[in-house]
Design an enzyme around this catalytic site. Structure first.
Site, PDB file in Angstrom:
ATOM      1  N   CYS A   1      36.990  13.269  53.880  1.00  0.00           N
ATOM      2  CA  CYS A   1      38.127  12.348  53.704  1.00  0.00           C
ATOM      3  C   CYS A   1      37.614  10.962  53.331  1.00  0.00           C
ATOM      4  O   CYS A   1      38.306   9.971  53.474  1.00  0.00           O
ATOM      5  CB  CYS A   1      39.000  12.303  54.952  1.00  0.00           C
ATOM      6  SG  CYS A   1      38.142  11.744  56.419  1.00  0.00           S
TER       7      CYS A   1
ATOM      8  N   ASP B   1      34.573  19.083  69.617  1.00  0.00           N
ATOM      9  CA  ASP B   1      34.854  17.666  69.321  1.00  0.00           C
ATOM     10  C   ASP B   1      34.107  16.837  70.350  1.00  0.00           C
ATOM     11  O   ASP B   1      33.857  17.298  71.464  1.00  0.00           O
ATOM     12  CB  ASP B   1      36.359  17.372  69.383  1.00  0.00           C
ATOM     13  CG  ASP B   1      36.728  16.126  68.584  1.00  0.00           C
ATOM     14  OD1 ASP B   1      37.269  16.260  67.475  1.00  0.00           O
ATOM     15  OD2 ASP B   1      36.462  14.999  69.074  1.00  0.00           O
TER      16      ASP B   1
HETATM   17  N1  SAH Z   1      40.765  18.530  61.994  1.00  0.00           N
HETATM   18  C1  SAH Z   1      41.530  17.610  62.796  1.00  0.00           C
HETATM   19  C2  SAH Z   1      41.213  16.157  62.467  1.00  0.00           C
HETATM   20  C3  SAH Z   1      39.751  15.781  62.637  1.00  0.00           C
HETATM   21  S1  SAH Z   1      39.519  14.073  62.923  1.00  0.00           S
HETATM   22  C4  SAH Z   1      43.015  17.933  62.635  1.00  0.00           C
HETATM   23  O1  SAH Z   1      43.380  18.760  61.795  1.00  0.00           O
HETATM   24  O2  SAH Z   1      43.823  17.367  63.373  1.00  0.00           O
HETATM   25  C5  SAH Z   1      37.839  13.934  63.259  1.00  0.00           C
HETATM   26  C6  SAH Z   1      37.444  14.275  64.703  1.00  0.00           C
HETATM   27  O3  SAH Z   1      36.025  14.263  64.748  1.00  0.00           O
HETATM   28  C7  SAH Z   1      37.907  13.327  65.774  1.00  0.00           C
HETATM   29  O4  SAH Z   1      38.638  14.053  66.748  1.00  0.00           O
HETATM   30  C8  SAH Z   1      36.601  12.788  66.420  1.00  0.00           C
HETATM   31  O5  SAH Z   1      36.686  12.701  67.832  1.00  0.00           O
HETATM   32  C9  SAH Z   1      35.619  13.842  66.037  1.00  0.00           C
HETATM   33  N2  SAH Z   1      34.203  13.449  65.905  1.00  0.00           N
HETATM   34  C10 SAH Z   1      33.692  12.381  65.269  1.00  0.00           C
HETATM   35  N3  SAH Z   1      32.343  12.416  65.252  1.00  0.00           N
HETATM   36  C11 SAH Z   1      31.990  13.561  65.913  1.00  0.00           C
HETATM   37  C12 SAH Z   1      30.745  14.184  66.208  1.00  0.00           C
HETATM   38  N4  SAH Z   1      29.579  13.654  65.817  1.00  0.00           N
HETATM   39  N5  SAH Z   1      30.769  15.355  66.893  1.00  0.00           N
HETATM   40  C13 SAH Z   1      31.940  15.912  67.276  1.00  0.00           C
HETATM   41  N6  SAH Z   1      33.147  15.372  66.997  1.00  0.00           N
HETATM   42  C14 SAH Z   1      33.172  14.211  66.335  1.00  0.00           C
END
Ligand code: SAH
Length: 416
Positions: free
Chosen positions: A360, A269
């Site tokens: 989503c 992340d």
């Molecule tokens: N799968 C998680 C929810 C994901 S939310 C669950 O079940 O709880 C999306 C996440 O993507 C967020 O934490 C955000 O910090 C991260 N994110 C957004 N863009 C990103 C990128 N380019 N690289 C890595 N992480 C990213």
């Protein structure tokens, strides 16, 4: 009560129980109504259609509270709607057989009210154990805040209520963000005034794993409850596998994979705070093999490339990115981003590996998403098949009359 009169023919979607009345469907307003006031809706020929919340600033000019023109919108109305939403949950998989919410609540997290699909436009309410988080996104819902919170407290018995009405869409309704404790809060035990910014230490138990929930600063209402059942599926699939969890946030999928016996779990992340909570979540679960988990703060796009160049392979890859396309207008650019990560995902899959991929974005439909995944597999030179179609957990229902409510879609693909 003022009357909102539709243009000829525009009653059709209301008769099909679609709750949104767009500005272009409206002929005129008879009488005066302020934002959030309840108005009668009628067809051009005078036929009464129901009662709705008037929203003069929004393109969605009114949201129907009731398709029964006789039903009064008052405190009792919200009590009935919330009670009905709760009764529906009690009959769902994972809750069936439990009597209402009191028993179902326990230490779980689940969605009590899912907006339009529960007959309460602009109202989202999530329950985390004893704490309820309410998010109001439309001016009608905002106007009825007290009644809605009261109905939720009555029905759930929750002792803490936090309002997280900070979603961007409020601006389209001419509303400012509203956040804060509406009942209880961190200092409730001492009987003091709760501090509006403090998050009480709160955790829930999800499929046997304990997870922190930050209702004040976390994403959405603090947690991605919509993925609960899909995380359970990952637990069932993980045994003996090398797992890669991309966009891991606070580690929901990662911890379920560890609980399910994964050989290793690499989680990526870009958010340091999210990863810190993920590590704290792992520490909350001493039964899990922490030595099999690795957290990496990185951009998924570049990290997947680096992993591919390093010759890494995984047996189960989860891609749960943020909303790349907030609306249909962004679909084209978003499609490229989805294609990119899925292409890399397929390239990183070991023979026979599983790719669990989500979108989503409301602006990307199920069919389009499937085409993107197909293109990614073709370009990666991998043959794969869909073994499961995935969606949000059933406490996030989609009313048949309201297909706009469907946002989360996923595919579980098994590659050769
Ligand atoms: N799968 C998680 C929810 C994901 S939310 C669950 O079940 O709880 C999306 C996440 O993507 C967020 O934490 C955000 O910090 C991260 N994110 C957004 N863009 C990103 C990128 N380019 N690289 C890595 N992480 C990213």
């Amino acid at each position: 009560m003022a009357r909102l009169i539709l243009l000829p023919g525009k009653e059709r979607s209301v008769l099909r129980r679609h709750p949104w009345i767009f500005a272009g469907a409206v002929d005129r307003l008879d009488g005066r109504a302020r934002p959030g006031d309840t108005v009668e809706v009628s067809a051009a020929d005078g036929r009464p259609l129901g009662r709705a919340a008037f929203s003069p600033q929004s393109q969605i000019r009114a949201r129907v509270w009731s398709f029964d023109p006789e039903e009064t919108v008052d405190d009792a109305f919200f009590k009935r709607r919330v009670a009905a939403a709760l009764a529906r949950r009690a009959a769902l998989p994972g809750f069936a057989g439990e009597q209402g919410l009191g028993a179902a609540r326990g230490e779980r997290g689940f969605r009590v009210v899912h907006g339009e699909s529960d007959g309460l436009p602009g109202v989202v309410a999530d329950c985390y154990g004893d704490t309820l988080v309410v998010q109001l996104t439309a001016v009608g819902a905002d106007r009825w805040r007290r009644a809605i919170v009261g109905a939720l407290v009555l029905a759930t018995g929750c002792r803490h209520v936090y309002e997280r009405s900070d979603a961007d869409v409020r601006r389209l309704e001419g509303l400012q963000p509203e956040t804060g404790w509406r009942l209880g809060g961190p200092a409730v035990a001492e009987g003091a005034e709760p501090a509006a910014t403090d998050a009480p230490p709160l955790s829930i138990s999800e499929n046997g794993v304990r997870m922190h929930v930050d209702v004040v600063g976390g994403h959405k209402t603090g947690f991605y409850l919509d993925q609960r059942d899909n995380r359970l599926l990952v637990g069932q699939l993980a045994a003996g596998r090398a797992v890669l969890n991309c966009f891991c946030y606070t580690g929901g999928f990662s911890l379920q994979a560890l609980a399910g016996g994964a050989a290793s779990v690499l989680s990526i992340d870009s958010s340091g705070p999210a990863l810190a909570t993920a590590a704290a979540n792992l520490a909350l679960n001493p039964q899990l093999p922490a030595e099999r988990a690795e957290w990496r703060e990185a951009d998924v796009f570049s990290e997947l490339r680096a992993l591919k160049n390093a010759g890494a392979r995984f047996d189960l890859i989860i891609l749960d990115p943020p909303k790349f396309a907030p609306s249909a207008a962004h679909a084209e650019r978003a499609a490229r981003a989805y294609k990119d990560i899925n292409l890399l995902g397929f390239r990183l899959l070991a023979p026979g590996g599983l790719l669990m991929s989500y979108s989503c974005s409301g602006g990307i439909g199920v069919e389009f998403f499937q085409k993107i995944i197909t293109d990614a597999a073709v370009d990666a030179g991998r043959e794969a098949r869909i073994v499961r179609r995935l969606a949000a957990s059933p406490d996030h229902p989609v009313a048949l009359a309201f297909p706009e409510g469907e946002y989360l879609k996923g595919l579980l693909c098994q590659a050769d």
